[in-house]
Write an enzyme that holds these catalytic residues in place. Structure first.
Site, PDB file in Angstrom:
ATOM      1  N   GLY A   4     -21.260 -22.396   7.146  1.00 17.73           N
ATOM      2  CA  GLY A   4     -22.040 -22.928   6.015  1.00 17.73           C
ATOM      3  C   GLY A   4     -23.537 -22.698   6.080  1.00 17.73           C
ATOM      4  O   GLY A   4     -24.300 -23.451   5.472  1.00 17.73           O
ATOM      5  N   ASN A  24     -25.140 -20.240   4.678  1.00 14.45           N
ATOM      6  CA  ASN A  24     -25.560 -19.871   3.318  1.00 14.45           C
ATOM      7  C   ASN A  24     -25.586 -21.095   2.404  1.00 14.45           C
ATOM      8  O   ASN A  24     -26.455 -21.210   1.542  1.00 14.45           O
ATOM      9  CB  ASN A  24     -24.657 -18.776   2.749  1.00 14.45           C
ATOM     10  CG  ASN A  24     -25.086 -17.404   3.235  1.00 14.45           C
ATOM     11  OD1 ASN A  24     -26.150 -16.914   2.860  1.00 14.45           O
ATOM     12  ND2 ASN A  24     -24.280 -16.808   4.092  1.00 14.45           N
ATOM     13  N   HIS A  40     -21.866 -11.075   0.477  1.00 15.04           N
ATOM     14  CA  HIS A  40     -21.114 -10.216   1.404  1.00 15.04           C
ATOM     15  C   HIS A  40     -22.090  -9.500   2.329  1.00 15.04           C
ATOM     16  O   HIS A  40     -23.110  -8.974   1.865  1.00 15.04           O
ATOM     17  CB  HIS A  40     -20.275  -9.203   0.619  1.00 15.04           C
ATOM     18  CG  HIS A  40     -19.427  -8.345   1.495  1.00 15.04           C
ATOM     19  ND1 HIS A  40     -18.241  -8.793   2.042  1.00 15.04           N
ATOM     20  CD2 HIS A  40     -19.611  -7.084   1.960  1.00 15.04           C
ATOM     21  CE1 HIS A  40     -17.729  -7.826   2.791  1.00 15.04           C
ATOM     22  NE2 HIS A  40     -18.536  -6.785   2.766  1.00 15.04           N
ATOM     23  N   ASP A  42     -14.537 -10.079  -9.102  1.00 17.83           N
ATOM     24  CA  ASP A  42     -13.508  -9.654 -10.055  1.00 17.83           C
ATOM     25  C   ASP A  42     -12.157  -9.688  -9.351  1.00 17.83           C
ATOM     26  O   ASP A  42     -12.025 -10.292  -8.284  1.00 17.83           O
ATOM     27  CB  ASP A  42     -13.855  -8.284 -10.676  1.00 17.83           C
ATOM     28  CG  ASP A  42     -13.771  -7.149  -9.658  1.00 17.83           C
ATOM     29  OD1 ASP A  42     -13.382  -7.394  -8.502  1.00 17.83           O
ATOM     30  OD2 ASP A  42     -14.101  -6.007 -10.043  1.00 17.83           O
ATOM     31  N   GLU A  43     -11.167  -9.008  -9.920  1.00 22.69           N
ATOM     32  CA  GLU A  43      -9.800  -9.093  -9.385  1.00 22.69           C
ATOM     33  C   GLU A  43      -9.642  -8.388  -8.037  1.00 22.69           C
ATOM     34  O   GLU A  43      -8.703  -8.650  -7.299  1.00 22.69           O
ATOM     35  CB  GLU A  43      -8.779  -8.498 -10.379  1.00 22.69           C
ATOM     36  CG  GLU A  43      -8.579  -9.305 -11.657  1.00 22.69           C
ATOM     37  CD  GLU A  43      -9.749  -9.188 -12.635  1.00 22.69           C
ATOM     38  OE1 GLU A  43     -10.613  -8.278 -12.456  1.00 22.69           O
ATOM     39  OE2 GLU A  43      -9.830 -10.013 -13.563  1.00 22.69           O
ATOM     40  N   ASP A  50     -14.084  -7.612  -3.115  1.00 24.99           N
ATOM     41  CA  ASP A  50     -15.504  -7.201  -3.029  1.00 24.99           C
ATOM     42  C   ASP A  50     -15.824  -6.011  -3.936  1.00 24.99           C
ATOM     43  O   ASP A  50     -16.629  -5.146  -3.581  1.00 24.99           O
ATOM     44  CB  ASP A  50     -15.897  -6.884  -1.564  1.00 24.99           C
ATOM     45  CG  ASP A  50     -15.720  -8.081  -0.649  1.00 24.99           C
ATOM     46  OD1 ASP A  50     -15.934  -9.217  -1.113  1.00 24.99           O
ATOM     47  OD2 ASP A  50     -15.349  -7.884   0.520  1.00 24.99           O
ATOM     48  N   GLU A  67     -29.444 -12.730   3.898  1.00 29.71           N
ATOM     49  CA  GLU A  67     -28.463 -13.444   3.060  1.00 29.71           C
ATOM     50  C   GLU A  67     -29.042 -14.778   2.594  1.00 29.71           C
ATOM     51  O   GLU A  67     -28.886 -15.182   1.445  1.00 29.71           O
ATOM     52  CB  GLU A  67     -27.175 -13.726   3.847  1.00 29.71           C
ATOM     53  CG  GLU A  67     -26.360 -12.495   4.193  1.00 29.71           C
ATOM     54  CD  GLU A  67     -25.035 -12.861   4.845  1.00 29.71           C
ATOM     55  OE1 GLU A  67     -24.389 -13.847   4.444  1.00 29.71           O
ATOM     56  OE2 GLU A  67     -24.634 -12.164   5.795  1.00 29.71           O
TER      57      GLU A  67
HETATM   58  C1  GAR Z   1     -21.722 -14.667   5.907  1.00 27.31           C
HETATM   59  O1  GAR Z   1     -22.241 -13.633   6.716  1.00 27.31           O
HETATM   60  C2  GAR Z   1     -21.119 -14.095   4.650  1.00 27.31           C
HETATM   61  O2  GAR Z   1     -21.827 -12.999   4.128  1.00 27.31           O
HETATM   62  C3  GAR Z   1     -19.765 -13.675   5.147  1.00 27.31           C
HETATM   63  O3  GAR Z   1     -19.373 -14.713   6.004  1.00 27.31           O
HETATM   64  C4  GAR Z   1     -20.526 -15.324   6.566  1.00 27.31           C
HETATM   65  C5  GAR Z   1     -20.472 -16.800   6.303  1.00 27.31           C
HETATM   66  O4  GAR Z   1     -21.483 -17.448   7.008  1.00 27.31           O
HETATM   67  N1  GAR Z   1     -18.850 -13.488   4.072  1.00 27.31           N
HETATM   68  C6  GAR Z   1     -17.923 -12.535   4.053  1.00 27.31           C
HETATM   69  O5  GAR Z   1     -17.747 -11.751   4.970  1.00 27.31           O
HETATM   70  C7  GAR Z   1     -17.094 -12.489   2.810  1.00 27.31           C
HETATM   71  N2  GAR Z   1     -16.268 -11.317   2.786  1.00 27.31           N
HETATM   72  P1  GAR Z   1     -21.913 -18.934   6.644  1.00 27.31           P
HETATM   73  O6  GAR Z   1     -20.622 -19.767   6.624  1.00 27.31           O
HETATM   74  O7  GAR Z   1     -22.813 -19.348   7.762  1.00 27.31           O
HETATM   75  O8  GAR Z   1     -22.597 -18.920   5.303  1.00 27.31           O
END
Ligand code: GAR
Length: 197
Positions: free
Chosen positions: A11, A13, A105, A137-138, A141, A170
């Site tokens: 979490g 992000n 992503h 989308d469907e 990524d 991010e």
């Molecule tokens: C992040 O690096 C995000 O970009 C990635 O998972 C991590 C989550 O970190 N997402 C993916 O790979 C989606 N395909 P967080 O839980 O600390 O935000």
């Protein structure tokens, strides 16, 4: 705008969204498909309602997504933010929230979709990777790109060092896109996205 954030783990992000006071006010619910994850703790600490929605044994994707959609509708969610949510959403869920689901992503899509994007980038030997916020989308990524940020890949990078360097970006990119969407500055024309600034 009422925002629902979907999480599965750490979490960080989500934390970046909470740390923006403008965005924090819009966070109506945080939903995790896993119990006990750090993301839920972060939300609770910030006073945001939390829900845990685990998939039942043998539950079909469509059935889970229907429960997820009902939960989001109960909170009158207008924008769904996937912040480290490690489930693929079914086409019916995506069409229900068309152009109202975004994902962060850790690569420059369309390069390195799916799992372990940073490892894929290192294995491909690229000198630049980064992160992408895109509409969902469907596909996996494959949705329209909203914004991207490049990050250099260094010769001695490991998955950990590259992931950490991308993560810093991010945490800036996701709040930036959410803010643009909240201010109605993102226009979707076919597959293309235009930012009005
Ligand atoms: C992040 O690096 C995000 O970009 C990635 O998972 C991590 C989550 O970190 N997402 C993916 O790979 C989606 N395909 P967080 O839980 O600390 O935000």
């Amino acid at each position: 705008m009422k925002i629902g954030v979907l999480v599965s783990g750490r979490g960080s992000n989500l934390q970046a969204l909470i740390d923006s006071s403008r965005i924090k006010k819009m966070l109506a619910v945080v939903i995790s498909n896993k119990p006990g994850v750090l993301a839920l703790e972060r939300a609770q600490k910030a006073g945001i309602p939390v829900e845990v929605l685990e998939a039942n044994k043998g539950e079909k994707r469509e059935a889970y997504d229907q429960r997820l959609a009902s939960l989001l509708q109960r909170y009158q969610i207008e924008l769904v933010v996937l912040a480290g949510f490690m489930r693929v959403l079914s086409p019916s869920f995506v069409s229900l929230f068309k152009n109202r689901i975004i994902n962060i992503h850790p690569s420059l899509l369309p390069s390195f979709p799916g799992l372990e994007a940073q490892k894929q980038a290192l294995e491909a030997g690229v000198s630049t990777s980064g992160c992408t916020v895109h509409f969902v989308d469907e596909g996996c990524d494959t949705g329209s790109v909203i914004l991207q940020k490049e990050v250099p890949v260094k010769p001695d990078d490991t998955v950990e060092t590259l992931s950490a360097r991308i993560l810093i970006e991010e945490h800036k990119l996701l709040p930036k896109v959410v803010d643009l969407l909240a201010r109605n500055k993102v226009k979707v024309i076919g597959r293309k996205v235009e930012i009005e600034e």
